[in-house]
Scaffold this motif. Structure first.
Motif, short mmCIF file in Angstrom:
data_model
loop_
_atom_site.label_atom_id
_atom_site.label_comp_id
_atom_site.label_asym_id
_atom_site.label_seq_id
_atom_site.Cartn_x
_atom_site.Cartn_y
_atom_site.Cartn_z
N LYS A 280 0.85 -1.20 0.00
CA LYS A 280 0.00 0.00 0.00
C LYS A 280 0.88 1.25 0.00
CE LYS A 280 -3.48 2.36 2.86
NZ LYS A 280 -4.60 2.40 1.87
N PRO A 281 0.72 2.14 -0.97
CA PRO A 281 1.51 3.38 -0.97
C PRO A 281 1.15 4.26 0.22
CG PRO A 281 0.50 2.97 -3.13
CD PRO A 281 -0.15 2.05 -2.15
N ALA A 282 2.08 5.06 0.66
CA ALA A 282 1.82 5.99 1.75
C ALA A 282 0.73 6.97 1.35
CB ALA A 282 3.10 6.74 2.11
N ALA A 283 -0.14 7.31 2.29
CA ALA A 283 -1.25 8.23 2.00
C ALA A 283 -0.74 9.57 1.47
CB ALA A 283 -2.10 8.43 3.25
N SER A 284 0.42 9.99 1.96
CA SER A 284 0.98 11.28 1.54
C SER A 284 1.35 11.32 0.06
CB SER A 284 2.22 11.60 2.38
OG SER A 284 3.21 10.59 2.23
N THR A 285 1.47 10.14 -0.56
CA THR A 285 1.80 10.08 -1.99
C THR A 285 0.79 10.85 -2.82
OG1 THR A 285 2.79 7.89 -1.69
CG2 THR A 285 2.18 8.51 -3.94
N PHE A 286 -0.47 10.87 -2.38
CA PHE A 286 -1.54 11.46 -3.18
C PHE A 286 -1.95 12.85 -2.69
CE2 PHE A 286 -1.85 6.83 -2.82
CZ PHE A 286 -1.63 6.47 -4.14
N ASP A 287 -1.23 13.36 -1.71
CA ASP A 287 -1.50 14.72 -1.24
C ASP A 287 -0.93 15.73 -2.23
OD1 ASP A 287 -2.67 13.68 1.02
OD2 ASP A 287 -0.88 13.94 2.28
N PHE A 288 -1.68 16.80 -2.49
CA PHE A 288 -1.15 17.84 -3.36
C PHE A 288 -1.75 19.19 -2.98
CE2 PHE A 288 -1.23 20.64 -7.07
CZ PHE A 288 0.13 20.64 -7.40
N THR A 289 -0.87 20.17 -2.84
CA THR A 289 -1.25 21.56 -2.64
C THR A 289 -0.47 22.39 -3.64
OG1 THR A 289 -1.61 21.21 -0.27
CG2 THR A 289 -1.31 23.48 -1.01
N PRO A 290 -1.12 23.25 -4.42
CA PRO A 290 -0.39 24.06 -5.39
C PRO A 290 0.75 24.82 -4.74
CG PRO A 290 -2.75 24.26 -5.75
CD PRO A 290 -2.58 23.51 -4.46
N PRO A 291 1.95 24.75 -5.31
CA PRO A 291 3.10 25.48 -4.74
C PRO A 291 2.87 26.99 -4.75
CG PRO A 291 3.81 23.84 -6.33
CD PRO A 291 2.34 23.95 -6.47
N LYS A 292 3.53 27.67 -3.86
CA LYS A 292 3.41 29.12 -3.79
C LYS A 292 3.87 29.75 -5.11
CE LYS A 292 4.86 33.09 -1.00
NZ LYS A 292 5.67 33.54 0.17
N GLY A 293 3.06 30.64 -5.62
CA GLY A 293 3.39 31.34 -6.86
C GLY A 293 3.00 30.61 -8.13
N ALA A 294 2.47 29.40 -8.00
CA ALA A 294 2.10 28.63 -9.19
C ALA A 294 0.86 29.22 -9.85
CB ALA A 294 1.86 27.17 -8.83
N LYS A 295 0.82 29.16 -11.15
CA LYS A 295 -0.38 29.56 -11.90
C LYS A 295 -1.34 28.39 -11.89
CE LYS A 295 -2.09 30.68 -16.52
NZ LYS A 295 -1.74 30.84 -17.95
N VAL A 296 -2.55 28.59 -11.37
CA VAL A 296 -3.54 27.53 -11.26
C VAL A 296 -4.66 27.76 -12.27
CG1 VAL A 296 -5.17 26.33 -9.77
CG2 VAL A 296 -3.03 27.22 -8.81
N THR A 297 -4.90 26.78 -13.12
CA THR A 297 -5.98 26.84 -14.10
C THR A 297 -7.06 25.85 -13.71
OG1 THR A 297 -4.47 27.47 -15.89
CG2 THR A 297 -6.62 26.56 -16.52
N GLU A 298 -8.28 26.34 -13.51
CA GLU A 298 -9.42 25.48 -13.23
C GLU A 298 -10.04 25.03 -14.54
OE1 GLU A 298 -10.48 24.31 -10.40
OE2 GLU A 298 -9.17 25.45 -9.04
N ALA A 299 -10.40 23.76 -14.62
CA ALA A 299 -10.98 23.23 -15.86
C ALA A 299 -12.21 24.02 -16.28
CB ALA A 299 -11.33 21.76 -15.68
N ASP A 300 -13.01 24.45 -15.32
CA ASP A 300 -14.23 25.19 -15.63
C ASP A 300 -13.95 26.56 -16.25
OD1 ASP A 300 -15.71 23.13 -14.65
OD2 ASP A 300 -16.04 24.03 -12.68
N ASP A 301 -12.72 27.07 -16.04
CA ASP A 301 -12.38 28.40 -16.54
C ASP A 301 -11.85 28.37 -17.97
OD1 ASP A 301 -13.09 29.41 -14.10
OD2 ASP A 301 -11.04 29.38 -13.31
#
Length: 412
Positions: A269-290
């Motif tokens: 079983k992979p560690a639960a943290s493997t699937f954690d994700f938070t956008p890095p500071k300063g990253a450009k985030v594009t939402e699919a709906d946009d």
């Protein structure tokens, strides 16, 4: 996992990336993005695995395919090496710009549908992890950067460290993205086993070691002449039934067209943290709906094996017909458009530099042909051939040039 190989008798053409009509640029990319895996039909011929190393119990081809279908591996992590060699000339990076324009120039470099087209050529290393149907992660390891797709519950994240861009979608968008998974051995094998008839022989050809695991070697070969496929070899884990390696070699010989295999695998079983994700500071985030919706979905996966080999290629109306059967089946797609664009059209649409480069590229591997269907241009790779007629009809399949022209004539 793939259905029982004796339950599906569908035949199909190969045209995963021939959804045209989204933008004019798509029509120009059609001949150079035909990258489906040619495994249209599989018939079963019992054979015993009674040779090779390691020493495993005897098994028939039918039993081995049943084992693949029954495989229920939900937790794993590992490294996959994939090499794709369709024999396409080098566009010098131009293809990335064309594909970006075809899939929406106002999108994100972290969008999986665009980024993972890189797997369509060259050699790449993937790191994969799975913990049930709701948690998966795939990372494309590059020289000085990394691209990751993380599926965690209702969220799907794409992150490109090179550009520091993030793409995010949820629920329906995530489910759709999961249908377009990259070319892992399991995904490729699933597509290869979806269509079955008596045009193919399937045998068990000894045993092998893959990533430190004991495996049976399943070999699939076409019975028909005119196919560009030589053979498909699948290493199947003897204990779990999970495909560990997938290799497709062309009838013309030489290196494999697609070679994807685990170099390391663990079923812990992979560690639960493997699937954690938070956008890095300063990253450009594009939402699919946009992202502005385009009028036509290109459909299918840009990756070999990523989409249904018996899928639904088609033009603006989404329809198509199939000429022939089994390994020599050819999809006929009425695009409702024109044929191969002229130099002036390319320059007008893409600019003189890109248009000139693509014009030279198309001319370098396109052959003019004619017959009862009229006239057109055949674009050839080591696996897939596509005939684009002057009136805009597309014939595509894992067949030789002569077989393609013959199919086009028979369709008239």
């Amino acid at each position: 996992m793939a259905p029982n190989a004796t339950d599906d008798n569908t035949t199909a053409g190969e045209a995963d990336d021939l959804r045209v009509g989204r933008r004019k640029a798509v029509r120009y990319v059609v001949p150079v993005t035909v990258v489906g895996v040619a495994a249209a039909t599989i018939g079963l011929v019992p054979a015993l695995a009674d040779s090779g190393d390691p020493d495993l119990p005897k098994i028939t081809a039918q039993q081995l395919i049943d084992k693949i279908a029954a495989s229920d591996v939900e937790q794993l992590s590992g490294t996959v090496k994939i090499t794709t060699d369709l024999g396409l000339p080098d566009l010098g990076g131009l293809e990335s710009g064309l594909l970006s324009g075809a899939t929406g120039g106002d999108g994100s470099s972290a969008d999986p549908s665009a980024k993972l087209t890189e797997l369509a050529s060259g050699t790449h290393t993937l790191r994969v992890a799975t913990d049930g149907p709701d948690r998966q992660k795939l990372s494309l390891l590059e020289d000085a950067s990394e691209y990751s797709v993380i599926h965690d519950g209702k969220d799907l994240w794409g992150y490109d460290s090179a550009s520091n861009e993030v793409y995010h979608s949820t629920t329906e968008e995530s489910a759709k993205a999961e249908e377009k998974r990259p070319a892992t051995p399991e995904g490729l094998t699933e597509e290869a086993l979806k269509a079955v008839d008596d045009t193919t022989s399937v045998t068990v050809d000894g045993t092998v070691h893959v990533a430190g695991r004991d495996a049976y070697r399943l070999v699939i070969k076409p019975r028909q002449s005119g196919s560009t496929v030589g053979a498909i070899s699948i290493a199947v884990d003897a204990k779990t039934g999970l495909p560990l390696k997938f290799t497709l070699t062309p009838a013309s010989g030489g290196s494999a067209v697609v070679d994807a295999g685990f170099t390391q695998v663990s079923f812990a079983k992979p560690a639960a943290s493997t699937f954690d994700f938070t956008p890095p500071k300063g990253a450009k985030v594009t939402e699919a709906d946009d992202v502005e919706a385009a009028p036509e979905d290109l459909g299918g996966s840009p990756l070999p094996g990523g989409g249904d080999l018996t899928g639904e290629p088609g033009g603006p109306e989404g329809g198509h017909k199939v000429v022939g059967e089994g390994w020599t089946s050819v999809a006929v797609i009425e695009t409702g458009g024109e044929g191969v664009p002229s130099d002036s059209e390319l320059n007008s649409e893409l600019g003189s530099e890109a248009g000139g480069a693509l014009s030279g590229f198309l001319g370098s591997f396109g052959d003019k042909v004619s017959g009862k269907f009229g006239s057109g241009t055949v674009f050839s790779t080591r696996l897939i051939n596509a005939l684009v007629t002057d009136d805009g009809t597309v014939y595509v399949g894992a067949v030789t040039k002569d077989a393609l022209v013959k199919a086009a004539d028979s369709a008239k």
